[in-house]
Design a protein around this motif. Sequence first.
Motif, PDB file in Angstrom:
ATOM      1  N   LEU A  34       0.823  -1.209   0.000  1.00 57.45           N
ATOM      2  CA  LEU A  34       0.000   0.000   0.000  1.00 57.45           C
ATOM      3  C   LEU A  34       0.856   1.256   0.000  1.00 57.45           C
ATOM      4  CD1 LEU A  34      -2.747  -1.088   2.549  1.00 57.45           C
ATOM      5  CD2 LEU A  34      -2.923  -0.984   0.068  1.00 57.45           C
ATOM      6  N   LEU A  35       1.922   1.255   0.797  1.00 55.96           N
ATOM      7  CA  LEU A  35       2.805   2.419   0.842  1.00 55.96           C
ATOM      8  C   LEU A  35       3.531   2.594  -0.490  1.00 55.96           C
ATOM      9  CD1 LEU A  35       4.290   1.954   4.432  1.00 55.96           C
ATOM     10  CD2 LEU A  35       2.407   3.430   3.723  1.00 55.96           C
ATOM     11  N   ALA A  36       3.956   1.499  -1.094  1.00 49.34           N
ATOM     12  CA  ALA A  36       4.618   1.582  -2.390  1.00 49.34           C
ATOM     13  C   ALA A  36       3.677   2.155  -3.451  1.00 49.34           C
ATOM     14  CB  ALA A  36       5.110   0.199  -2.817  1.00 49.34           C
ATOM     15  N   ALA A  37       2.399   1.814  -3.352  1.00 52.90           N
ATOM     16  CA  ALA A  37       1.421   2.316  -4.321  1.00 52.90           C
ATOM     17  C   ALA A  37       1.224   3.822  -4.184  1.00 52.90           C
ATOM     18  CB  ALA A  37       0.098   1.586  -4.147  1.00 52.90           C
ATOM     19  N   ILE A  38       1.273   4.341  -2.957  1.00 55.62           N
ATOM     20  CA  ILE A  38       1.179   5.798  -2.771  1.00 55.62           C
ATOM     21  C   ILE A  38       2.368   6.470  -3.428  1.00 55.62           C
ATOM     22  CG2 ILE A  38       1.122   7.685  -1.107  1.00 55.62           C
ATOM     23  CD1 ILE A  38      -0.124   5.777   0.896  1.00 55.62           C
ATOM     24  N   GLY A  39       3.572   5.920  -3.178  1.00 55.80           N
ATOM     25  CA  GLY A  39       4.770   6.501  -3.767  1.00 55.80           C
ATOM     26  C   GLY A  39       4.729   6.487  -5.280  1.00 55.80           C
ATOM     27  N   ALA A  40       4.242   5.384  -5.851  1.00 59.21           N
ATOM     28  CA  ALA A  40       4.161   5.284  -7.310  1.00 59.21           C
ATOM     29  C   ALA A  40       3.146   6.277  -7.870  1.00 59.21           C
ATOM     30  CB  ALA A  40       3.781   3.861  -7.705  1.00 59.21           C
ATOM     31  N   ARG A  41       2.016   6.406  -7.202  1.00 55.51           N
ATOM     32  CA  ARG A  41       1.004   7.357  -7.674  1.00 55.51           C
ATOM     33  C   ARG A  41       1.549   8.776  -7.671  1.00 55.51           C
ATOM     34  NH1 ARG A  41      -4.307   9.577  -4.420  1.00 55.51           N
ATOM     35  NH2 ARG A  41      -4.983  11.015  -6.055  1.00 55.51           N
ATOM     36  N   PHE A  42       2.292   9.132  -6.612  1.00 54.30           N
ATOM     37  CA  PHE A  42       2.818  10.497  -6.528  1.00 54.30           C
ATOM     38  C   PHE A  42       3.839  10.752  -7.631  1.00 54.30           C
ATOM     39  CE2 PHE A  42       5.640  13.822  -4.930  1.00 54.30           C
ATOM     40  CZ  PHE A  42       4.717  14.806  -4.574  1.00 54.30           C
ATOM     41  N   ARG A  43       4.689   9.765  -7.899  1.00 56.87           N
ATOM     42  CA  ARG A  43       5.681   9.943  -8.960  1.00 56.87           C
ATOM     43  C   ARG A  43       5.024  10.127 -10.326  1.00 56.87           C
ATOM     44  NH1 ARG A  43       8.382   6.120  -5.814  1.00 56.87           N
ATOM     45  NH2 ARG A  43       7.505   4.392  -7.034  1.00 56.87           N
ATOM     46  N   GLY A  66       8.954   0.815   3.256  1.00 54.71           N
ATOM     47  CA  GLY A  66       8.201   1.335   4.382  1.00 54.71           C
ATOM     48  C   GLY A  66       7.832   2.788   4.180  1.00 54.71           C
ATOM     49  N   ALA A  67       8.059   3.592   5.205  1.00 55.50           N
ATOM     50  CA  ALA A  67       7.795   5.028   5.090  1.00 55.50           C
ATOM     51  C   ALA A  67       8.677   5.672   4.033  1.00 55.50           C
ATOM     52  CB  ALA A  67       8.003   5.706   6.442  1.00 55.50           C
ATOM     53  N   GLY A  68       9.774   4.999   3.676  1.00 55.27           N
ATOM     54  CA  GLY A  68      10.647   5.521   2.626  1.00 55.27           C
ATOM     55  C   GLY A  68       9.938   5.708   1.297  1.00 55.27           C
ATOM     56  N   HIS A  69       8.893   4.935   1.028  1.00 57.88           N
ATOM     57  CA  HIS A  69       8.113   5.134  -0.200  1.00 57.88           C
ATOM     58  C   HIS A  69       7.492   6.535  -0.248  1.00 57.88           C
ATOM     59  CE1 HIS A  69       8.421   0.977  -1.476  1.00 57.88           C
ATOM     60  NE2 HIS A  69       7.882   0.529  -0.367  1.00 57.88           N
ATOM     61  N   LEU A  70       7.247   7.108   0.938  1.00 57.02           N
ATOM     62  CA  LEU A  70       6.581   8.410   1.022  1.00 57.02           C
ATOM     63  C   LEU A  70       7.569   9.570   1.058  1.00 57.02           C
ATOM     64  CD1 LEU A  70       3.937   7.521   3.773  1.00 57.02           C
ATOM     65  CD2 LEU A  70       3.854   7.062   1.313  1.00 57.02           C
ATOM     66  N   ALA A  71       8.859   9.274   1.064  1.00 52.67           N
ATOM     67  CA  ALA A  71       9.890  10.308   1.216  1.00 52.67           C
ATOM     68  C   ALA A  71      10.137  11.019  -0.111  1.00 52.67           C
ATOM     69  CB  ALA A  71      11.176   9.698   1.754  1.00 52.67           C
ATOM     70  N   GLN A  72       9.120  11.738  -0.563  1.00 52.13           N
ATOM     71  CA  GLN A  72       9.193  12.496  -1.814  1.00 52.13           C
ATOM     72  C   GLN A  72       8.739  13.919  -1.540  1.00 52.13           C
ATOM     73  OE1 GLN A  72       7.677  10.346  -5.336  1.00 52.13           O
ATOM     74  NE2 GLN A  72       7.160   8.662  -3.942  1.00 52.13           N
ATOM     75  N   ASP A  73       9.479  14.859  -2.042  1.00 51.30           N
ATOM     76  CA  ASP A  73       9.232  16.273  -1.778  1.00 51.30           C
ATOM     77  C   ASP A  73       7.828  16.665  -2.237  1.00 51.30           C
ATOM     78  OD1 ASP A  73       9.555  18.881  -1.084  1.00 51.30           O
ATOM     79  OD2 ASP A  73      11.084  19.349  -2.581  1.00 51.30           O
ATOM     80  N   GLY A  74       7.002  17.085  -1.296  1.00 50.42           N
ATOM     81  CA  GLY A  74       5.655  17.528  -1.592  1.00 50.42           C
ATOM     82  C   GLY A  74       4.577  16.527  -1.225  1.00 50.42           C
ATOM     83  N   LEU A  75       4.932  15.250  -1.137  1.00 50.81           N
ATOM     84  CA  LEU A  75       3.930  14.241  -0.796  1.00 50.81           C
ATOM     85  C   LEU A  75       3.483  14.404   0.656  1.00 50.81           C
ATOM     86  CD1 LEU A  75       4.176  10.466  -1.757  1.00 50.81           C
ATOM     87  CD2 LEU A  75       3.150  11.222   0.372  1.00 50.81           C
TER      88      LEU A  75
END
Length: 514
Positions: A34-43, A66-75
């Motif tokens: 689920l966390l990976a999917a959030i990161g992919a959607r944001f990218r 883990g939370a690293g999937h969410l470590a994107q500027d602005g997410l």
Amino acid sequence: MQIISAADAARLLQDGDTLLIGGSGGGHAVPDALLAAIGARFRETGAPRGLTALHPVGLGDGKTRGAGHLAQDGLLKRVVSGTFVNSPGIARLALDEKIEAYTLPQGSMSQLMREMAAGRPGLLTRIGLHSFVDPRLQGGRQSRCATEDLVELVQFQGEEYLFYRPFQADIAFVRGSAADEDGNISMEHEAVTLEMLSIAQAARRSGGIVVAQVKRIVPRGSIHPKMVKVPGILVDALVVDPDQWQTYETEDSLAYSGHARVALEDVPRLPPGPRRIVARRGACELFEGAICNLGSGISTGIANVAAEEGVLRRVCLTNEQGNIGGAPASGNEAGAARSPDAQIDQPYQFDFYDGGGLDLAFLSFAEFDAEGNVNVSRFGGRIVGPGGFINISQGARAVVFGGTLTANGAPKAVQRVEQVTFSGRFARERSQPVLYVTERAVFRLGEFGPELIEIAPGLDLESEVIGAMGFRPRISPALRRMDAGLFAEGPMGLADRLPVRPPRAAARLAPAIA
């Protein structure tokens, strides 16, 4: 029950939402798909933006999961967690002032989920007083842009307490082993159970959505009701990940899940070196029947020493994630335990810890200072966070801090710690016994700070101990040499001299069984 894809689950999130996430450390019950999917959607789309992520335990493999999937500027707008040590990308965002970063005591956050589930005003506790979580110091902030007060100092019945404010959750991601067709979630193959139920209840209480990641779907009625950790009435959608591993490093350990018992004596022997010396000296504080917690880092070596010395079954080792007994895992697997006697939910484990249930806490230190304060949460340009350290160190009847006296030639005994994760003054006020164990010397917390009570054989006091420190400690008039057996190759004979202390209930039991 609706079954959706991880990508569909990620699309449920809207800009500015607050996301509750279950899981622990290195993949223990972490809903990683689920966390990976959030990161992919944001990218791909630049959405969602400005999320608040709330998870009691740090999540990640120390790299990008883990939370690293969410470590994107602005997410992310804000992250509130027990620690960032598992997700260096989140720590970098905090250091760069790109997110509002807070690290709060893991146990208090876990218990807060339960308060939120019940709709209570928040969590009232003494845990965190006089640490960096106390609003008189930093209020748990790890970035300058974090300006909101999440913790308040209050007076209740003439005493000081900290009040942890609740959050309104828009969506929660939890994980289990299996779900039936009605959405009832079991966790029989997980290494930990944590506060999955409280997280789901908290989200439902807020009017939020609950999505559960599971490895498989089973027929309706096939899960024993006592094995259901999250009832289907709380679950809105399921995501099936058939490739879900038990942790990031282990696909399926029957010893971690409790389905198989393994020989605890098979715990590997520590190699010669400072870690072995520190762990062996710490183990000398064990006594028959002692209930202990082993913190991460150098203190996990206590389990290895106890196994080597043949006393692992004569004490009870626990970890904050809810394992009682067995052999706590170390490294990236910390949080699991091999063949535990019991696995309870994390909030209840911290109830036990906060209530003084631990006889001994063995915790590592990054640095300690002339006041007896200890820092593990922010040092050397790194944001780590306290994890369960504050609950454990404040609640235990006695604490043994372990670490090397220097790191890369620099003193770890400093004039003033960078961040106060443990208050020496508060410990003295409560008459809490405290030791600081290193490979060169041992100190105890005295009236005015750390007092040197033992020195390693063959070392010069001034040049090799005090000269390696950032302050001059008081020297005990009864200063003695550390036991030479600590430095020897073979076992040090702890099994033959493990102290025996009467059980706490002995006074009441004796007349009853006479």
